[in-house]
Design a protein around this motif. Sequence first.
Motif, short mmCIF file in Angstrom:
data_model
loop_
_atom_site.label_atom_id
_atom_site.label_comp_id
_atom_site.label_asym_id
_atom_site.label_seq_id
_atom_site.Cartn_x
_atom_site.Cartn_y
_atom_site.Cartn_z
N GLU A 151 -2.63 7.68 6.83
CA GLU A 151 -3.40 7.10 5.73
C GLU A 151 -3.06 5.63 5.54
OE1 GLU A 151 -4.57 8.94 1.48
OE2 GLU A 151 -2.43 8.48 1.69
N MET A 152 -1.79 5.32 5.55
CA MET A 152 -1.35 3.94 5.39
C MET A 152 -1.80 3.08 6.56
SD MET A 152 1.07 1.75 6.78
CE MET A 152 2.29 2.84 7.50
N ALA A 179 2.10 8.77 8.45
CA ALA A 179 1.70 7.40 8.14
C ALA A 179 0.22 7.14 8.38
CB ALA A 179 2.54 6.43 8.97
N ILE A 209 5.20 -1.74 2.94
CA ILE A 209 5.08 -0.29 2.85
C ILE A 209 6.38 0.33 2.35
CG2 ILE A 209 3.34 -0.18 4.67
CD1 ILE A 209 5.57 0.92 6.53
N ILE A 252 0.86 -1.19 0.00
CA ILE A 252 0.00 0.00 0.00
C ILE A 252 0.89 1.24 0.00
CG2 ILE A 252 -0.23 -0.06 2.53
CD1 ILE A 252 -2.87 1.13 -0.07
N HIS A 253 0.68 2.08 -0.99
CA HIS A 253 1.57 3.23 -1.17
C HIS A 253 0.83 4.52 -0.84
CE1 HIS A 253 5.23 4.98 -2.27
NE2 HIS A 253 5.09 5.10 -3.57
N SER A 254 1.54 5.44 -0.19
CA SER A 254 0.98 6.74 0.18
C SER A 254 2.04 7.81 -0.02
CB SER A 254 0.51 6.72 1.64
OG SER A 254 0.16 8.02 2.08
#
Length: 285
Positions: A188-189, A186, A204, A179-181
Amino acid sequence: MLRAQVCSNDELSFLMEAHDGLSATIAQRSGFKGLWASGLSIASSLGYRDANEASWTQLVQSVERIVDSTELAVLVDGDGGFGNFNNARLLARKLRQAGAAGISLEDSCFPKLNSLIGERHPLADIDEFSGRLRAVKDAVADNLVLVARIEALIAGHGLNEAILRAHAYADAGADAILIHSRKSTADEMLSFVTEWRNRLPVVIVPTTYFRTPVSAYRDARISTVVWANHSMRAAAAAMRRICDSIAAQESVANIESHIAPLSEIFELLRYDELAVAEKQYLQPS
């Protein structure tokens, strides 16, 4: 080895970026147990932008040099697979032949653009990308770890879309979810991780939220942290400083203490082994 690292929530593992044989060798010497063959870093080292300007064959050639240089398992950043299901499965087969241990595919459209550049990041159709994942799984079975990288948060589609895609990609045969942000924290992740509930291990890439303590990742039972571009960025900064100094001073006298001695390069690349081999094969007793 890579399957044990990426596909387990029991212990947090770390993958260090490598873009050539030297960066891979240094990462192994520093104690890393696995490598991330970074698309951004490999493209940059070749003088290309991270926009599918480097070809899949150039990626495979770079990975082959990384694999040859160390004993570490290598997870390859395969972008979106360089096309449709057929391109993706061809890439996976060639990476397996080159000695890679895994491939990460992102649900982007070809040609992709680096996730941290601009605002235009169209996502692939869920069913179409799931087909890419199934094709890769059918082509390489369990010989490569398959990581499905979700770009929904990057594209601004929110948590629900990311979770929807994660479930679809798990059903398509992914071994882990990346999952990329691009947020600076952090949050959102971690919201994704909480909602996902570890149906599959989570990988991540904390390039932008680098201030988050690693303990937060352990508490969330994240599987793997990828330091995705740091050797390339370190090399670029160091080379710029040295080149600027030499150009300004027209001399290398003042920079010698700031660069690696040749003896260190010879040691890293095991010139001593070559000397031993010469005695064995060129001058046999």
